[in-house]
Write a protein that holds these residues in place. Structure first.
Motif, short mmCIF file in Angstrom:
data_model
loop_
_atom_site.label_atom_id
_atom_site.label_comp_id
_atom_site.label_asym_id
_atom_site.label_seq_id
_atom_site.Cartn_x
_atom_site.Cartn_y
_atom_site.Cartn_z
N SER A 25 -10.11 -3.74 15.79
CA SER A 25 -11.34 -3.69 15.28
C SER A 25 -11.37 -2.57 14.10
O SER A 25 -11.03 -1.44 14.03
CB SER A 25 -12.48 -3.14 16.48
OG SER A 25 -13.72 -2.90 15.86
N GLN A 26 -11.89 -3.28 12.91
CA GLN A 26 -12.21 -2.25 11.86
C GLN A 26 -11.10 -1.48 11.16
O GLN A 26 -11.10 -0.33 11.19
CB GLN A 26 -13.49 -1.22 12.06
CG GLN A 26 -14.73 -2.22 12.24
CD GLN A 26 -16.01 -1.38 12.35
OE1 GLN A 26 -16.30 -0.84 13.78
NE2 GLN A 26 -16.74 -1.18 11.39
N CYS A 27 -9.75 -2.38 11.24
CA CYS A 27 -8.92 -1.63 10.88
C CYS A 27 -8.46 -2.12 9.45
O CYS A 27 -8.95 -3.15 8.81
CB CYS A 27 -7.68 -1.71 11.82
SG CYS A 27 -7.62 -0.95 13.19
N VAL A 28 -7.62 -1.53 8.78
CA VAL A 28 -7.00 -1.78 7.29
C VAL A 28 -5.65 -1.93 7.65
O VAL A 28 -5.07 -1.05 8.16
CB VAL A 28 -7.41 -0.88 6.29
CG1 VAL A 28 -6.82 -1.15 4.78
CG2 VAL A 28 -8.93 -0.92 6.14
N MET A 29 -4.89 -3.23 7.12
CA MET A 29 -3.58 -3.30 7.24
C MET A 29 -3.00 -3.81 5.96
O MET A 29 -3.45 -4.73 5.16
CB MET A 29 -3.18 -4.23 8.47
CG MET A 29 -3.59 -3.84 9.67
SD MET A 29 -3.27 -5.12 11.10
CE MET A 29 -3.91 -4.11 12.60
N LEU A 30 -1.73 -3.13 5.71
CA LEU A 30 -1.12 -3.60 4.49
C LEU A 30 0.12 -4.00 4.60
O LEU A 30 0.65 -4.12 5.99
CB LEU A 30 -1.00 -2.29 3.48
CG LEU A 30 -2.36 -1.37 3.11
CD1 LEU A 30 -1.90 -0.06 2.31
CD2 LEU A 30 -3.18 -2.18 2.22
N GLY A 31 1.08 -4.52 3.75
CA GLY A 31 2.25 -5.04 4.07
C GLY A 31 2.10 -6.46 4.89
O GLY A 31 1.58 -7.31 4.30
N MET B 286 -7.02 -7.14 5.64
CA MET B 286 -5.67 -7.19 5.34
C MET B 286 -5.08 -7.79 4.07
O MET B 286 -5.56 -9.01 3.67
CB MET B 286 -5.05 -8.08 6.61
CG MET B 286 -5.29 -7.47 7.93
SD MET B 286 -4.75 -8.73 9.26
CE MET B 286 -5.29 -8.30 10.66
N TYR B 287 -4.21 -7.02 3.34
CA TYR B 287 -3.47 -7.27 2.25
C TYR B 287 -1.99 -7.71 2.52
O TYR B 287 -1.31 -6.73 2.56
CB TYR B 287 -3.88 -6.39 0.98
CG TYR B 287 -5.17 -6.11 0.72
CD1 TYR B 287 -6.20 -6.94 0.20
CD2 TYR B 287 -5.73 -4.84 1.40
CE1 TYR B 287 -7.43 -6.61 -0.19
CE2 TYR B 287 -7.27 -4.88 0.98
CZ TYR B 287 -7.92 -5.68 0.27
OH TYR B 287 -9.24 -5.49 -0.06
N GLY B 288 -1.58 -8.83 2.50
CA GLY B 288 -0.21 -9.12 2.43
C GLY B 288 0.68 -8.71 1.13
O GLY B 288 -0.19 -8.80 -0.10
N THR B 289 1.58 -8.03 1.21
CA THR B 289 2.15 -7.58 0.06
C THR B 289 2.87 -8.78 -0.95
O THR B 289 3.58 -9.51 -0.35
CB THR B 289 3.46 -6.52 0.40
OG1 THR B 289 3.05 -5.39 1.22
CG2 THR B 289 4.36 -6.24 -0.77
N ASP B 290 2.76 -8.62 -2.34
CA ASP B 290 3.33 -9.42 -3.13
C ASP B 290 5.00 -9.51 -2.92
O ASP B 290 5.55 -8.27 -3.08
CB ASP B 290 2.98 -9.38 -4.46
CG ASP B 290 1.21 -9.59 -4.86
OD1 ASP B 290 0.72 -10.17 -3.68
OD2 ASP B 290 0.94 -9.21 -5.82
N GLY B 291 5.57 -10.75 -3.30
CA GLY B 291 7.02 -10.75 -3.59
C GLY B 291 7.44 -10.15 -4.63
O GLY B 291 6.55 -10.10 -5.61
#
Length: 407
Positions: A125-131, A149-154
């Motif tokens: 709940s209410q987390c920020v996730m990178l990678g 959530m933000y997936g890292t660009d290649g």
């Protein structure tokens, strides 16, 4: 006839969030808590304890076969309790792990959160996730709400002469038999890397084998990589991708595919394609659901603001329980996360909060329950729903961790 008798159950499990004497362990990287890192607190915690994380930077931790609530004291976008990554595994039926208000920032192309071999419940709940946000592996009771959530660009070559490129990272993936419910979250998958000899496709925002229910979320696939000289460009990723043998339901979502990469080359290449909002087997509910916003941490006996969003005229209810379940109900257009009071799962607090006005937003006051004298904390599971001419429509789910006034 009781409410639960109308249910067509896709899958069900019930777990209690807290033991009778749940305690609180404070973790503070600056040294004012019982521990300066999360992992030793996890090892010291008893079943059902709450671990309160002060703002700071923390190493990777893992939870195995133990019910816990691990929650940041402050919002991750304000003064983040930042961790590298986490692993939740081997939860038995009847156990639950709640992760809230944490910012996950793994290094490189690694996963922020792995959930492995869990029959019990995991609530994020209410987390920020990178990678690479979340990876599921044979976990049948996972719900994510209010996350970004933000997936890292290649990685891309500096010029077309560089061919060492990489794939974009997805936000949520899963292998094996999984069940996932996703609410009011924003997911942006990583873009594929550009290169001369090769490029990579954009990642899918969600690509989970098994069953997925997505509600009131924005799911965006990554853009495909560009290519030049003698390479070929790649396709865009999907917002929600269902592989063979998988499927799910969608309600009130905004899903978009990534754009196709472009070619600037000396040879013929296959035509690239943009990703889609969702691909594969999916059913979209036409009835509008109800959104829910409430602080994920509060002190016992206080009043906090609760906000509902939805179609004007909708009659809004809130179910409020100390247990959680995962029951996919086509007849109620969603997944039941907080069991109803007339269900066979036990008593709950259910309350009507009013009717959605013309603005589409209803704001009300919620009184945080008092704890038992022996309790320092408890985690509650709340879910909005509405009742209309076509019956019940389930809405957004949230967690609320109630703390003793000493904290």
């Amino acid at each position: 006839m009781k409410l639960w008798q109308f249910a067509v159950v896709f899958s069900a499990s019930l777990v209690a969030s807290n033991e009778a004497f749940a305690g609180v362990i404070v973790v503070d990287a600056a040294g004012s808590g019982s521990f300066t890192q999360i992992q030793p607190a996890v090892l010291a915690a008893l079943e059902g304890d709450t671990i309160l994380i002060k703002p700071g930077n923390y190493a990777t931790f893992d939870v195995s076969a133990k019910s816990l609530t691990i929650i940041g004291q402050q919002d991750p976008d304000v003064a983040a309790s930042q961790v590298i990554s986490a692993d939740v595994r081997n939860l038995a039926d009847g156990q639950v792990v709640t992760l809230a208000r944490l910012r996950f920032a793994p290094s490189g192309f690694t996963r922020a959160l792995e959930i492995d071999d869990c029959e019990g419940a995991v609530r994020v709940s209410q987390c920020v996730m990178l990678g690479w946000g979340v990876e599921l592996d044979d976990s049948i009771d996972v719900a994510v709400t209010g996350c970004t959530m933000y997936g890292t660009d290649g990685w891309s070559g500096y010029t077309c002469l560089f061919d060492n490129v990489g794939p974009g990272l997805p936000c949520i993936t899963g292998v094996g038999n999984n069940q996932l419910a996703l609410y009011e979250s924003v997911l942006q998958a990583g873009n594929g890397g550009n290169g001369g000899d090769s490029s990579y496709p954009g990642a899918h925002a969600v690509d989970v084998s098994g069953f997925v229910f997505a509600s009131r979320s924005n799911l965006q696939g990554g853009d495909g990589g560009d290519a030049c000289y003698y390479g070929c460009a790649s396709n865009g990723g999907d917002g929600l991708h269902f592989s063979s043998g998988s499927g799910g339901w969608i309600s009130d979502c905004m899903s978009g595919g990534g754009t196709a990469g472009t070619n600037e080359n000396w040879k013929e290449c296959p035509t690239t394609a943009a990703g889609s909002g969702h691909s594969g087997v999916a059913f979209t509910f036409q009835a509008a659901s109800i959104g829910l916003s409430i602080p994920s941490i509060a002190t016992e006996g206080t009043f906090v603001q609760v906000t509902f969003t939805g179609p004007p005229g909708a009659k809004v209810f809130l179910n409020d329980e100390l247990t959680t379940t995962f029951v996919a109900l086509a007849s109620w257009r969603g997944v039941l996360i907080s069991p109803f009071p007339e269900s066979p799962f036990g008593a709950a607090r259910t309350r009507r909060f009013g009717t959605i006005p013309a603005s589409g937003t209803l704001t009300a006051s919620y009184r945080v329950p008092m704890l038992l004298p022996s309790e320092q904390a408890q985690t509650r599971f709340l879910q909005a729903y509405r009742i209309g001419a076509n019956g019940i429509t389930l809405g957004t789910f949230r967690t609320l961790t109630v703390l003793d006034s000493a904290f």
